[in-house]
Design an enzyme around this catalytic site. Structure first.
Site, PDB file in Angstrom:
ATOM      1  N   ARG A   9       5.659  62.815  39.189  1.00  0.00           N
ATOM      2  CA  ARG A   9       6.599  61.854  39.844  1.00  0.00           C
ATOM      3  C   ARG A   9       7.831  62.484  39.579  1.00  0.00           C
ATOM      4  NH1 ARG A   9       5.612  57.802  34.827  1.00  0.00           N
ATOM      5  NH2 ARG A   9       5.652  59.202  33.141  1.00  0.00           N
ATOM      6  N   HIS A  43      22.537  37.827  22.597  1.00  0.00           N
ATOM      7  CA  HIS A  43      23.890  37.250  22.666  1.00  0.00           C
ATOM      8  C   HIS A  43      24.693  38.881  22.058  1.00  0.00           C
ATOM      9  CE1 HIS A  43      27.002  36.076  19.842  1.00  0.00           C
ATOM     10  NE2 HIS A  43      27.112  35.099  20.924  1.00  0.00           N
ATOM     11  N   SER A  87      44.651  40.504  47.249  1.00  0.00           N
ATOM     12  CA  SER A  87      44.079  41.430  45.745  1.00  0.00           C
ATOM     13  C   SER A  87      42.824  40.198  45.328  1.00  0.00           C
ATOM     14  CB  SER A  87      45.024  41.931  45.060  1.00  0.00           C
ATOM     15  OG  SER A  87      44.106  42.258  43.963  1.00  0.00           O
ATOM     16  N   CYS A 124      41.054  43.514  42.064  1.00  0.00           N
ATOM     17  CA  CYS A 124      41.760  44.033  40.764  1.00  0.00           C
ATOM     18  C   CYS A 124      40.891  43.407  39.665  1.00  0.00           C
ATOM     19  CB  CYS A 124      43.421  43.790  40.697  1.00  0.00           C
ATOM     20  SG  CYS A 124      43.634  42.128  40.890  1.00  0.00           S
TER      21      CYS A 124
END
Ligand code: ADP
Ligand code: MG
Ligand code: MG
Length: 886
Positions: free
Chosen positions: A334, A450, A776, A844
């Site tokens: 592979r 978490h 934006s 942004c």
């Protein structure tokens, strides 16, 4: 319906149907390489099996037919007592994943055929060894018996014989072991080992199908976002034997070094061994170079095959092979996994060798790999004591003293110590400790735990799920396998890029790739490789890349990193520090004169800020966002101030400014400041502030022009929901612009545009676009507003639950939620462009630096993304890859 395919019928592009292993076995077969014959039971059969809970109609007949053909070809019958054909049963999905059934070798052996095998091979020991392996593998993987039971029996036997090596066990030992294993199976599986070869085969196949749904596999697919419905294929292949003595063996190899990317083969070979023995560390292996001394013919043939495979796959390949009595057999290949550095270097080398072109070299490396190369890392040449390995949850190299609770983390960090927070797992109460720590280490939980989610959100180094650590908060220590312990205060080093944990302080080295982006020259191969890819990505990409930068220094760095302008210059930090007083004065001013005075004190300071940034980005666009956060952020804390005023009151020492300030703080106090008086709303309620900022921008622009510069400011209004808001503010801006142009006697170029960060703005984009020169997309706020949660409040409280229960595949703040938030972006872009064909579109939010999100923004046709300066190279690369169709 066809469920079963002979190896000769497939090819490497049929991974969906045949799985990766099957597709590549087929490819090698058709290349004419020596592959033991066999057939693949397709993923379709698996899907049908899982759906119906049983083997689909017709499958059994197809297997009969293929088995028969295999028997004909091999001149042996499966499990024939006199001369048995043996097969391996190997799982193989489209993607290799943990939790899938491990391969069972030597299927077809039973109490009778083992005698036939001994006779045919003239090697009784070999036959018994093969049988005991079958019992062991079948017992543990197919019948689900704890593998320890078999391993322990083998260890006990070796100990009794006073040996470490399985090869020292003789015929009698192995016969005894076979009996032990058969008893173990009867005892623990509630049935005897199936003597019928075909039953062995069927049971193994079913077990492969069922392994698709093991907990580990399901979890892995969820984490790696692999489709649940793919299913796995099953490969049935004639056995070849590496355990037939010293002229036999089994090996693994890479066509290049997967760690460094260096040219030259790389691998291990173990004589008289079967299957995974070579990687199991049971005996010492030899390198491929030494294999040449052992068996030159097989070695030379192997090298030739490796060269064939590389030229054929145009990539580094990872292979498994076996030598049976001097004859080489290929068992797997592979495209090989590799480190980030190897990925870049192999790309460069293969381009030079003419194996691939620059497009392909660029497709084959990822932004995530580039980001890893930009982090500082632990010095590989330094002495290091590895004590545990966990998940590489958030990259970086962190060194500090181990602490076991958040209070200690905060306390020690406050006195200037670097700490690593070590926990079993973290929960929302640990947030303070996580903020204070240089890094986070947990013994439980995966990449969606978490700790992992929050650490990535904060950009903190994190290793999680280091299961060999036994963490005790009460005893303030973590026990390490082997008896050592990490006690509170001990220095440890954690590598968030590899998941490794070291005792002591490992020296950190900075990254040569980072130095290259900073502008250093270097002829290091890795730097040249990165440079080549970056240049090519820049050549082919359509999407521009800007940076989020608030200071001239950040702007300069961003420019060195290849930013083509600033997509977001925040202005709020410009009101902090000593200037906070001026903002206070503005807020408590009683009349216009007072406001005016405060504003004119701020004006020259702001102007200087902008001059510096426009200079750093000379010739390139700079999008400046007018002040966005709620005003209370510039005022003292309500409780602190109340206490101060109350004390002053007690002492009859009332300060008038403090009292007015307290009133203002009370007045401006909001339950949900994120949804309160902020953004454009400020510009409408306190117009002076926006006007002052606009004047500062335009005067700075005029200054730059007078100084011979080429400034391109773009004024951006935050949090617009309605075109009317934008029009009002636009009117103010035009007024200021006219005044400045009159005063300075010149045209002052500027664009006016808006953020699209509220759902209402997105769905009325056709109206807003008529009043804007650019949009934006503020995808952070747009995510919060679309999902209706605030990142600060919820990320640490329930995101890991959401990830674990599959509501999110990834945090929507890390990678854009394409189905929801993305739909708004796509829709708004389309509406906006239709209403205003000249509209310029960008992003942004932090998503501008996330690879998957970048591909999406490119697809919907935005003009640019903007991200933090350090992510700019990642964004450039991914924009290039997106253009190349990856
Ligand atoms: P994995 O997916 O874990 O790599 P494989 O199916 O490749 O599992 O098989 C495990 C080991 O058994 C490998 O070393 C492989 O080369 C070996 N093996 C598989 N099939 C055969 C076979 N037919 N003859 C000899 N060895 C085999
Ligand atoms: Mg394998
Ligand atoms: Mg915003």
């Amino acid at each position: 319906m066809t469920y079963v395919y002979d190896f000769a019928e497939g090819n490497k592009d049929l991974k969906d149907l045949l799985g990766g292993k099957g597709a590549n076995l087929a490819e090698m077969t058709n290349l004419g390489l020596p592959v033991p014959p066999g057939f693949t039971i397709s993923t379709e059969a698996c899907r049908a099996f899982l759906e119906a809970g049983d083997v689909p109609d017709g499958l059994s007949g197809e297997i009969d037919a293929h088995l028969h053909a295999l028997e004909e070809a091999m001149g042996r019958r499966l499990g024939d007592p006199a001369d048995p054909l043996l097969v391996s049963v190997r799982s193989g999905a489209k993607f290799s994943m943990p939790g899938m059934m491990e391969t069972v070798l030597n299927v077809g052996l039973n109490d009778r055929s083992v005698l036939g095998l001994a006779e045919q091979s003239h090697d009784e020991r070999f036959a018994l060894d093969s049988y005991r392996r079958l019992l062991q593998m079948f017992g543990s993987t197919v019948l689900g018996i704890e593998s320890e039971i078999f391993a322990k029996a083998l260890d006990r036997l070796k100990k009794d014989r006073g040996t470490q090596a399985d090869t020292d066990l003789g015929v009698d030992d192995l016969s005894g072991l076979i009996d032990t294993y058969k008893h173990a199976i009867s005892e623990h599986a509630g049935r005897d080992f199936p003597q019928d070869p075909r039953e062995q085969l069927d049971l193994a196949m079913r077990a492969v199908f069922e392994s698709w749904n093991t907990e580990r596999a399901v979890l892995y697919r969820r984490q790696e976002r692999i489709e649940e419905g793919l299913g796995t294929a099953v490969n049935v292949q004639a056995m070849v034997f590496g355990n037939l003595g010293e002229d036999s063996g089994s090996g693994v190899a890479f066509t290049r070094d997967p760690a460094s990317g260096n040219q030259g083969v790389y691998g291990d070979y173990l004589q008289n061994a079967q299957g995974e023995d070579v990687v199991a560390g049971i005996r010492n292996t030899v390198s491929l170079a030494d294999m040449e001394k052992v068996d030159k013919r097989s070695h030379d043939e192997l090298l030739e095959i490796m060269a064939t495979l590389e030229t054929h796959y145009h990539d580094m390949c990872d292979i498994e092979f076996t030598v049976e009595r001097g004859r080489l057999w290929m068992l797997q290949t592979r495209v090989g996994k590799r480190t980030p550095a190897a990925a870049f270097r192999i790309g460069r080398h293969m381009t030079e060798e003419g194996l691939i072109d620059a497009d392909e070299a660029t497709r084959r490396v990822t932004g995530a790999q580039l980001a890893q190369l930009m982090f500082p890392s632990f010095d590989e040449s330094a002495e290091r004591t590895l004590v545990a390995t966990g998940m590489n949850a958030s990259p970086g190299a962190a060194v500090g003293k181990a602490v076991f609770d958040s209070d200690t983390a905060v306390e020690w960090a406050e006195r200037g110590e670097d700490v690593i927070l070590v926990r079993k797992e973290t929960n929302p109460d640990d947030l303070r400790g996580m903020v204070a720590a240089k890094g986070i280490l947990t013994s439980r939980g995966g990449k969606t735990s978490h700790a992992a989610v929050v650490a990535r959100g904060m950009g903190r180094t994190c290793v999680c799920g280091a299961e060999s650590l036994d963490v005790s908060v009460k005893k303030r220590r973590a026990k390490v396998r082997g008896g050592d312990a990490i006690n509170e205060g001990d220095v440890i080093s954690i590598d968030g890029t590899t998941g490794e944990v070291f005792l002591g302080s490992v020296p950190v080295v900075d990254s040569s790739v980072m130095r290259y982006f900073e502008g250093d020259e270097s002829d290091e191969d890795i730097v040249l490789a990165v440079d080549g890819v970056m240049r090519h990505a820049d050549d082919v990409r359509r999407l521009r890349v800007r940076a989020n930068a608030d200071t001239p220094e950040d702007a300069r760095r961003a420019r060195r990193f290849g930013a083509e302008g600033i997509g977001l210059c925040r202005t709020e930090h410009m009101f902090l520090g000593e200037r906070r007083q001026l903002v206070e004065n503005l807020i408590v001013a009683e009349d216009e004169d007072g406001q005016e005075a405060a504003l004119s004190a701020l004006l020259p300071l702001q102007r200087d800020d902008f001059v510096g940034i426009l200079e750093a980005m000379d010739g390139l666009p700079v999008t400046i966002r007018l002040i966005d956060p709620p005003l209370h952020e510039f005022l003292p804390d309500y409780t602190d101030l109340s206490v101060k005023v109350a004390l002053e009151d007690d002492h009859h020492d009332m300060d008038e400014h403090d009292q007015k300030l307290l009133e203002a703080v009370k007045r401006l106090h909001e339950q949900n400041p994120m949804l309160g008086l902020r953004g454009v709303r400020l510009g409408i309620v306190i117009p002076g502030l926006f006007k002052m900022q606009v004047r500062a921008i335009l005067e700075a622009t005029a200054d730059r022009i007078e100084a011979g510069g080429d400034p391109h400011p773009e004024i951006m209004i935050p949090l617009v929901a309605s075109v009317t808001e934008l029009d009002l503010v636009r009117g103010q801006i035009s007024g200021v612009a006219e005044a400045v142009e009159r005063e300075r006697g010149m045209k002052v170029p500027h664009k006016i545009g808006t953020m699209i960060e509220l759902p209402r703005a997105a769905v009325t984009a056709h109206e807003i676009a008529k009043s804007a020169e650019f949009f934006s997309f503020g995808t952070n706020d747009l995510t919060q507003m679309t999902w209706g949660f605030s990142r600060d409040d919820v990320e640490s409280s329930f995101f890991s639950h959401y990830l674990e229960s599959g509501i999110f595949q990834v945090s929507p703040f890390e990678s854009l939620d394409v189905d929801g938030v993305g739909r708004l972006v796509r829709h708004a872009a389309k509406l906006g462009r239709k209403a205003n064909p000249d509209l310029h579109l960008g992003v942004c939010g932090e998503h501008g630096g996330d690879p998957a999100s970048i591909h999406f923004f490119d697809e919907v046709g935005l003009d640019y993304v903007s991200c933090s300066p350090f992510r700019v190279p990642v964004a450039r690369l991914e924009a290039g890859r997106s253009a190349l169709g990856t």
